[in-house]
Design a protein around this motif. Structure first.
Motif, mmCIF file in Angstrom:
data_model
loop_
_atom_site.group_PDB
_atom_site.id
_atom_site.type_symbol
_atom_site.label_atom_id
_atom_site.label_comp_id
_atom_site.label_asym_id
_atom_site.label_seq_id
_atom_site.Cartn_x
_atom_site.Cartn_y
_atom_site.Cartn_z
ATOM 1 N N ILE A 77 0.840 -1.190 0.000
ATOM 2 C CA ILE A 77 0.000 0.000 0.000
ATOM 3 C C ILE A 77 0.876 1.242 0.000
ATOM 4 N N MET A 78 0.476 2.255 -0.766
ATOM 5 C CA MET A 78 1.068 3.582 -0.674
ATOM 6 C C MET A 78 0.029 4.495 -0.043
ATOM 7 N N MET A 79 0.433 5.247 0.981
ATOM 8 C CA MET A 79 -0.446 6.207 1.628
ATOM 9 C C MET A 79 0.211 7.578 1.603
ATOM 10 N N ARG A 80 -0.587 8.590 1.259
ATOM 11 C CA ARG A 80 -0.060 9.953 1.227
ATOM 12 C C ARG A 80 -0.906 10.853 2.110
ATOM 13 N N ASN A 81 -0.210 11.702 2.875
ATOM 14 C CA ASN A 81 -0.880 12.681 3.709
ATOM 15 C C ASN A 81 -0.070 13.973 3.685
ATOM 16 N N GLY A 82 -0.620 15.007 3.062
ATOM 17 C CA GLY A 82 0.077 16.281 2.993
ATOM 18 C C GLY A 82 1.387 16.187 2.251
ATOM 19 N N ASP A 83 2.477 16.521 2.925
ATOM 20 C CA ASP A 83 3.778 16.560 2.268
ATOM 21 C C ASP A 83 4.619 15.314 2.518
ATOM 22 N N ARG A 84 3.963 14.209 2.913
ATOM 23 C CA ARG A 84 4.682 12.948 3.103
ATOM 24 C C ARG A 84 3.888 11.785 2.510
ATOM 25 N N TYR A 85 4.618 10.773 2.091
ATOM 26 C CA TYR A 85 3.947 9.543 1.675
ATOM 27 C C TYR A 85 4.776 8.347 2.124
ATOM 28 N N SER A 86 4.099 7.242 2.303
ATOM 29 C CA SER A 86 4.758 6.015 2.741
ATOM 30 C C SER A 86 4.345 4.866 1.832
ATOM 31 N N VAL A 87 5.226 3.876 1.753
ATOM 32 C CA VAL A 87 4.921 2.638 1.035
ATOM 33 C C VAL A 87 5.259 1.478 1.958
ATOM 34 N N ALA A 88 4.303 0.603 2.163
ATOM 35 C CA ALA A 88 4.519 -0.593 2.982
ATOM 36 C C ALA A 88 4.300 -1.815 2.102
ATOM 37 N N VAL A 89 5.250 -2.741 2.128
ATOM 38 C CA VAL A 89 5.198 -3.928 1.266
ATOM 39 C C VAL A 89 5.397 -5.185 2.115
ATOM 40 N N ARG A 90 4.584 -6.178 1.857
ATOM 41 C CA ARG A 90 4.730 -7.477 2.525
ATOM 42 C C ARG A 90 5.779 -8.300 1.779
ATOM 43 N N LYS A 91 6.879 -8.604 2.452
ATOM 44 C CA LYS A 91 7.960 -9.375 1.834
ATOM 45 C C LYS A 91 7.615 -10.864 1.802
ATOM 46 N N PRO A 92 8.313 -11.627 0.967
ATOM 47 C CA PRO A 92 8.052 -13.076 0.911
ATOM 48 C C PRO A 92 8.232 -13.781 2.253
ATOM 49 N N ASP A 93 9.079 -13.213 3.151
ATOM 50 C CA ASP A 93 9.266 -13.835 4.460
ATOM 51 C C ASP A 93 8.214 -13.360 5.470
ATOM 52 N N HIS A 94 7.200 -12.623 4.960
ATOM 53 C CA HIS A 94 6.047 -12.149 5.735
ATOM 54 C C HIS A 94 6.343 -10.952 6.650
ATOM 55 N N THR A 95 7.567 -10.418 6.590
ATOM 56 C CA THR A 95 7.834 -9.163 7.295
ATOM 57 C C THR A 95 7.378 -8.002 6.415
ATOM 58 N N ILE A 96 7.278 -6.816 7.007
ATOM 59 C CA ILE A 96 6.816 -5.637 6.273
ATOM 60 C C ILE A 96 7.986 -4.693 6.042
ATOM 61 N N GLU A 97 8.238 -4.360 4.790
ATOM 62 C CA GLU A 97 9.262 -3.386 4.424
ATOM 63 C C GLU A 97 8.597 -2.027 4.224
ATOM 64 N N MET A 98 9.212 -0.991 4.815
ATOM 65 C CA MET A 98 8.614 0.350 4.766
ATOM 66 C C MET A 98 9.577 1.359 4.157
ATOM 67 N N LYS A 99 9.011 2.349 3.508
ATOM 68 C CA LYS A 99 9.783 3.550 3.194
ATOM 69 C C LYS A 99 8.844 4.743 3.329
ATOM 70 N N THR A 100 9.371 5.830 3.891
ATOM 71 C CA THR A 100 8.610 7.064 4.053
ATOM 72 C C THR A 100 9.449 8.202 3.499
ATOM 73 N N GLU A 101 8.851 8.977 2.593
ATOM 74 C CA GLU A 101 9.593 10.040 1.930
ATOM 75 C C GLU A 101 8.759 11.310 1.848
ATOM 76 N N PRO A 102 9.423 12.471 1.715
ATOM 77 C CA PRO A 102 8.677 13.718 1.508
ATOM 78 C C PRO A 102 8.045 13.721 0.124
ATOM 79 N N PHE A 103 6.865 14.298 0.046
ATOM 80 C CA PHE A 103 6.178 14.398 -1.244
ATOM 81 C C PHE A 103 6.508 15.739 -1.884
ATOM 82 N N LYS A 104 6.902 15.702 -3.148
ATOM 83 C CA LYS A 104 7.187 16.925 -3.901
ATOM 84 C C LYS A 104 6.334 16.933 -5.157
#
Length: 308
Positions: free
Chosen positions: A16-43
């Motif tokens: 899922i990608m979620m955006r709120n104001g000047d930031r957005y995040s992406v959360a991905v379910r990895k094959p090992d069932h852990t969650i990988e995240m990245k959060t970055e400023p939105f431009k």
């Protein structure tokens, strides 16, 4: 009346990608069932804030922004899911080269996406309907045929992609995204149990936006057909020029529909909500966890529910 938040999102590959104001995040379910995240400023692609406040124009900017961020998030999630240890090591060795390659791929992908959409939903219906013109049909009949073809092609396209197994998982994450936002806007605590019982339909969905674009384009091109323009090149050119205007008008309608309980507005928004039954699926608990992680990274939903 249900309180409307500013958070929005998009399903990506296994996430899922979620955006709120000047930031957005992406959360991905990895094959090992852990969650990988990245959060970055939105431009925004348009650096001038004043442009993003002008009706119609702000819709065009929002559409392009959404396409760029959504495509980038989709590419990241797909690349992450398929990446092996050797490929990851190469990126660590030369991050600048990897970044340049990423930007080139993103630009090309966005360009191809726009061209494909315009070709499929604008140019193709026009050329198919033009066959009736060559057969001697009146201009009104040709315009109506073009309008009908545009709607049929759009619905057929959505139906066909919804039958693909991988896309069905993306649509399940799409459902998790909607459920998270509805859970928050209903005033419920954001947890897996509440997310799963929330509705998977939402008025501000991008799918509703696409359907609105199709409907408004149908009306616009029908009106355009009344002007008696005979040059095929001029007909196509005017349709292309109207595309960003149609996107801007559609955005304004979606803004109103997303926060209004007016019966007339709800009636106009109903087809978009119905279409979401096709492009969303019921998510499982793991998908809900991914969506919750993406929301928590960019949105203080507890403060928002308290009105802070």
């Amino acid at each position: 009346m249900q309180k409307s938040s500013n958070i929005g999102g998009q399903a990506v590959m296994e996430g899922i990608m979620m955006r709120n104001g000047d930031r957005y995040s992406v959360a991905v379910r990895k094959p090992d069932h852990t969650i990988e995240m990245k959060t970055e400023p939105f431009k925004s692609v348009i650096p001038f804030a004043s442009f993003r406040k002008i009706p119609i124009l702000r819709g065009i900017v929002a559409f392009v922004d959404s396409l760029v961020v959504g495509t980038g998030s989709l590419m990241w999630s797909a690349e992450f899911a398929a990446e092996d240890e050797e490929e990851a090591a190469k990126k660590e060795e030369n991050p600048e080269k990897a970044d340049r390659t990423w930007k080139i791929l993103l630009t090309v992908t966005v360009f191809i996406s726009i061209c494909f959409s315009i070709g499929l939903f604008v140019i193709l219906p026009y050329f198919l309907a033009s066959l009736l013109r060559k057969a001697g049909m009146p201009e009104v009949a040709v315009s109506l045929a073009e309008a009908l073809l545009r709607i049929v092609i759009f619905l057929l396209y959505m139906f066909l992609i919804s039958r693909m197994e991988d896309i069905q998982r993306v649509f399940a994450y799409h459902g998790a995204e909607h459920k998270c936002i509805n859970c928050i806007e209903n005033g419920w605590e954001l947890n897996v149990e509440n997310v799963l019982k929330a509705s998977r339909r939402h008025k501000r969905c991008g799918t509703s936006f696409l359907l609105i674009v199709v409907v408004i384009s149908v009306i616009s091109f029908l009106i355009l057909g009344l002007f008696g323009i005979t040059s095929p090149l001029m007909r196509i050119g005017l349709r292309l020029l109207l595309v960003p205007v149609i996107a801007g008008v559609s955005y304004e309608f979606l803004r109103v529909a997303g926060s209004s309980d007016n019966p007339a507005v709800c009636a106009l928004a109903a087809p978009g909500l119905a279409l979401q039954g096709l492009v969303t699926r019921e998510p499982d608990a793991e998908m809900a966890e991914v969506a919750i992680s993406a929301v928590n990274a960019v949105f203080d939903w507890k403060a928002w529910q308290k009105g802070e």
